[in-house]
Design a protein around this motif. Structure first.
Motif, PDB file in Angstrom:
ATOM      1  N   LEU A 179       0.833  -1.204   0.000  1.00 44.59           N
ATOM      2  CA  LEU A 179       0.000   0.000   0.000  1.00 44.59           C
ATOM      3  C   LEU A 179       0.864   1.249   0.000  1.00 44.59           C
ATOM      4  N   ALA A 180       1.918   1.224   0.798  1.00 44.92           N
ATOM      5  CA  ALA A 180       2.818   2.386   0.872  1.00 44.92           C
ATOM      6  C   ALA A 180       3.534   2.602  -0.457  1.00 44.92           C
ATOM      7  N   ALA A 181       3.976   1.498  -1.089  1.00 42.99           N
ATOM      8  CA  ALA A 181       4.664   1.613  -2.373  1.00 42.99           C
ATOM      9  C   ALA A 181       3.763   2.244  -3.430  1.00 42.99           C
ATOM     10  N   ALA A 182       2.457   1.976  -3.315  1.00 46.90           N
ATOM     11  CA  ALA A 182       1.491   2.530  -4.266  1.00 46.90           C
ATOM     12  C   ALA A 182       1.001   3.908  -3.854  1.00 46.90           C
ATOM     13  N   GLY A 183       1.418   4.383  -2.687  1.00 39.90           N
ATOM     14  CA  GLY A 183       0.996   5.695  -2.209  1.00 39.90           C
ATOM     15  C   GLY A 183      -0.460   5.746  -1.794  1.00 39.90           C
ATOM     16  N   ILE A 184      -1.013   4.625  -1.362  1.00 36.35           N
ATOM     17  CA  ILE A 184      -2.429   4.569  -0.990  1.00 36.35           C
ATOM     18  C   ILE A 184      -2.586   4.914   0.490  1.00 36.35           C
ATOM     19  N   THR A 185      -3.346   5.944   0.771  1.00 35.13           N
ATOM     20  CA  THR A 185      -3.633   6.379   2.136  1.00 35.13           C
ATOM     21  C   THR A 185      -5.136   6.606   2.274  1.00 35.13           C
ATOM     22  N   ARG A 186      -5.556   7.069   3.428  1.00 33.23           N
ATOM     23  CA  ARG A 186      -6.977   7.346   3.637  1.00 33.23           C
ATOM     24  C   ARG A 186      -7.475   8.480   2.741  1.00 33.23           C
ATOM     25  N   ASP A 187      -6.530   9.273   2.224  1.00 35.88           N
ATOM     26  CA  ASP A 187      -6.908  10.392   1.366  1.00 35.88           C
ATOM     27  C   ASP A 187      -6.997  10.010  -0.116  1.00 35.88           C
ATOM     28  N   THR A 188      -6.593   8.784  -0.454  1.00 39.61           N
ATOM     29  CA  THR A 188      -6.646   8.346  -1.843  1.00 39.61           C
ATOM     30  C   THR A 188      -8.097   8.123  -2.258  1.00 39.61           C
ATOM     31  N   LEU A 189      -8.483   8.718  -3.347  1.00 38.72           N
ATOM     32  CA  LEU A 189      -9.863   8.591  -3.819  1.00 38.72           C
ATOM     33  C   LEU A 189     -10.058   7.279  -4.573  1.00 38.72           C
ATOM     34  N   ASP A 190     -11.254   6.731  -4.492  1.00 42.87           N
ATOM     35  CA  ASP A 190     -11.590   5.549  -5.286  1.00 42.87           C
ATOM     36  C   ASP A 190     -11.559   5.930  -6.768  1.00 42.87           C
ATOM     37  N   PRO A 191     -10.875   5.153  -7.595  1.00 44.06           N
ATOM     38  CA  PRO A 191     -10.895   5.441  -9.034  1.00 44.06           C
ATOM     39  C   PRO A 191     -12.242   5.043  -9.634  1.00 44.06           C
ATOM     40  N   VAL A 192     -12.545   5.588 -10.784  1.00 51.19           N
ATOM     41  CA  VAL A 192     -13.774   5.208 -11.481  1.00 51.19           C
ATOM     42  C   VAL A 192     -13.710   3.714 -11.796  1.00 51.19           C
ATOM     43  N   GLY A 193     -14.763   2.980 -11.447  1.00 44.35           N
ATOM     44  CA  GLY A 193     -14.800   1.542 -11.702  1.00 44.35           C
ATOM     45  C   GLY A 193     -14.027   0.724 -10.699  1.00 44.35           C
ATOM     46  N   GLY A 194     -13.640   1.319  -9.565  1.00 43.97           N
ATOM     47  CA  GLY A 194     -12.891   0.587  -8.554  1.00 43.97           C
ATOM     48  C   GLY A 194     -13.242   1.040  -7.154  1.00 43.97           C
ATOM     49  N   LYS A 195     -12.772   0.273  -6.182  1.00 44.81           N
ATOM     50  CA  LYS A 195     -13.093   0.593  -4.796  1.00 44.81           C
ATOM     51  C   LYS A 195     -11.939   0.194  -3.887  1.00 44.81           C
ATOM     52  N   ILE A 196     -11.550   1.121  -3.011  1.00 43.18           N
ATOM     53  CA  ILE A 196     -10.569   0.826  -1.961  1.00 43.18           C
ATOM     54  C   ILE A 196     -11.356   0.462  -0.714  1.00 43.18           C
ATOM     55  N   MET A 197     -11.248  -0.765  -0.264  1.00 46.69           N
ATOM     56  CA  MET A 197     -11.977  -1.168   0.939  1.00 46.69           C
ATOM     57  C   MET A 197     -11.373  -0.440   2.142  1.00 46.69           C
TER      58      MET A 197
END
Length: 557
Positions: A179-197
């Motif tokens: 997750l860190a390598a991808a830069g995914i945090t609580r502030d990352t928005l869900d992309p169109v057609g996808g969902k961050i659980m």
């Protein structure tokens, strides 16, 4: 008698194979317990067949009939063993299968604890891997009642990124490093057609659904060419072992196309590949410059279709439903594109002359795609391109007749039904399930079903698919009466959907799908008589030999 391997077309390989070319001659297979469907769909039995030095069938029939048409041929005695046409998987992912065979496979794990142990063992056995990659987890089989978490992965591997694809490929499970390598945090928005659980506080839990997976995929180290070749080698060997002589590869790009052509040029492509270009973006623009590739190297490779996505998968609740999920009323699933966007993508491919094959699992996804076909078939003049819907898994009952009226091929995977039966009705309820995995309903209206497995989501073994189609049971014989048995196929229908109709779905019915003069000598030898055995044992069928264009590409040791 055992024959040496023969090049796909002897006249093309004289210099390359030297002495092997001396083996090129008309060959007669004798004393076979042979079954094939003919192009009319009738079941035909035969005892002998002959093919020429290029791997084309000359005659099929009794021993005397075939011998009269092949004087001076060499003979191979089948000793009464059962011979079938080579089987075709109309929807798989060849490089995905090779990846599973070369990475961590979690498909057999029955609990989260066992999965975590397997992950830890794999990490210790592969200390030099910068990333730990794998596939096959299924929280439904674990009876978890939820998705797994990054924290649980961190407990066994915390020092390296871990990225594990769900069994259906529509969700991924990452540890905190990934997750860190991808830069995914609580502030990352869900992309169109996808969902961050996320958890109750909005923090990512570690599971990414559909388009959200790309956030991690783009930072995973790229595969080297040597690794890609190993992956392809592993996949081809596995496909030959299970009796597949042709597969439709559902989503390839420039790199995969280049490798397929190279393997075809050098006689290394031991399974026919009908390719679908993944999407209509940059790879499509490059690969479609000269239009569809209808045949390459004696039908060993073709690239005349495009694979698109309408929605996600049922197991991860990403399939798009018209009404909310029965077991999650707050969700309708995910459409990957707006109606206008998918219309533009489909139309672009249609106008370039490509068959368009769209993944659609939920009833909303299927309806969206059917609506585009209804709107654009006339203006694009593309009805003859035999467009398909891949999976056609949950379809509103009123939409099923539209497949027939529009000429859309339902490309379906029988083992999806027996794998999904533990959760499908929970997801869609007792009414919508009537239009789910509805093979008999499609057959009754005259639709031609192209059968496959969606490997590596399911096993590539086509006898698992034939068993599921005929019995609606899993490998343990459950449920005893079959799951919604009114939708089962006959054995002849199941064989047809893995042969003639799969070939038809690839515009190849005049070359593949049956053992008839003029077609390629693609056939398999199996260890039992498929038509004289209990249906519940079909999945135990073993492949003894696999032949492609008169070349033996597999023999069981």
């Amino acid at each position: 008698m055992r024959l040496r391997q023969i090049p796909l077309q002897c006249s093309m390989f004289l210099a390359a194979f030297g002495a092997a070319a001396a083996a090129c001659a008309t060959t007669v297979i004798d004393n076979a317990n042979g079954y094939t469907l003919n192009n009319k769909g009738d079941l035909v039995q035969f005892a002998s067949f002959a093919f020429d030095d290029n791997g084309r069938l000359i005659a099929v029939g009794s021993g005397a009939e075939v011998a009269a048409k092949a004087p001076g041929a060499r003979h191979v005695d089948m000793k009464g063993r059962t011979v079938l046409p080579g089987l075709i998987d109309a929807h798989g992912h060849v490089f995905g299968l090779g990846g599973v065979l070369t990475q961590l496979d979690l498909s057999a794990t029955t609990s989260l604890a066992k999965a975590l142990k397997a992950i830890g063992d794999y990490a210790r056995a592969n200390p030099k891997h910068a990333w730990l990659l794998g596939r096959g987890w299924n929280q439904e089989n674990w009876k978890l009642g939820r998705f797994p978490t990054a924290a649980e992965l961190d407990g066994v591997v915390g020092e390296r990124p871990v990225w594990l694809q769900r069994v259906d490929g529509h969700a991924g499970w990452a540890n905190s490093r990934a997750l860190a390598a991808a830069g995914i945090t609580r502030d990352t928005l869900d992309p169109v057609g996808g969902k961050i659980m996320r958890d109750a506080n909005g923090n990512p839990t570690g599971v990414l659904v559909d388009a959200a997976k790309e956030l991690v995929n783009k930072v995973v180290p790229q595969q080297t060419e040597a690794e890609a070749r190993n992956v392809l080698d592993q996949a081809l060997a596995q496909l030959a072992r299970v009796g597949l002589t042709s597969v439709h590869d559902a989503g390839i790009g420039v790199a995969e196309d280049k490798l397929y052509r190279d393997y075809a040029d050098h006689g290394k492509l031991t399974v026919r590949v009908y390719g679908m270009i993944g999407g209509t973006g940059a790879d499509f623009d490059q690969l479609s410059k000269d239009g569809p590739l209808k045949s390459y190297a004696n039908d060993i490779y073709a690239l005349r279709a495009v694979k698109l996505y309408s929605d996600g998968a049922l197991g991860s609740r990403g399939a798009a439903l018209i009404a909310p999920y029965s077991d999650e009323p707050s969700s309708h699933g995910l459409l990957f594109q707006s109606d206008a966007q998918i219309d533009a993508m489909m139309t672009k491919a249609m106008k370039k002359g490509y068959q368009v094959n769209v993944h659609a699992i939920g009833d909303a996804g299927n309806r969206q795609v059917l609506n585009v076909y209804q709107k654009e078939l006339g203006p694009t003049g593309s009805s003859a391109q035999r467009h398909r819907i891949e999976h056609a898994q949950v379809v509103a009952l009123e939409d099923i007749p539209r497949f027939k009226s529009l000429g859309i091929i339902p490309s379906m995977q029988p083992t999806h039904a027996t794998s999904d039966k533990n959760m499908a009705e929970q997801r869609v309820g007792s009414e919508r399930i009537k239009g789910a995995y509805a093979w008999r309903t499609f057959l009754h209206q005259g639709s031609r079903i192209a059968c496959g497995s969606d490997f590596p989501v399911e096993s590539p073994n086509p006898f698992f698919g034939i068993h599921a189609a005929v019995t609606r049971q899993d490998a343990h014989g459950q449920p005893i009466a079959g799951w919604y048995p009114e939708q089962e196929m006959s054995l002849k229908e199941a064989l047809r959907c893995f042969t003639l109709d799969a070939a038809y779905a690839g515009h190849q019915e005049n070359a593949l799908g049956s053992l008839e003069p003029g077609k390629w000598a693609d056939f398999i030898v199996i260890d039992r008589d498929l038509f004289k055995m209990p249906a519940y044992d079909i999945h135990q069928t073993g492949v003894l030999e696999t032949w492609v264009a008169g070349r033996q590409v597999y023999k069981k040791k």
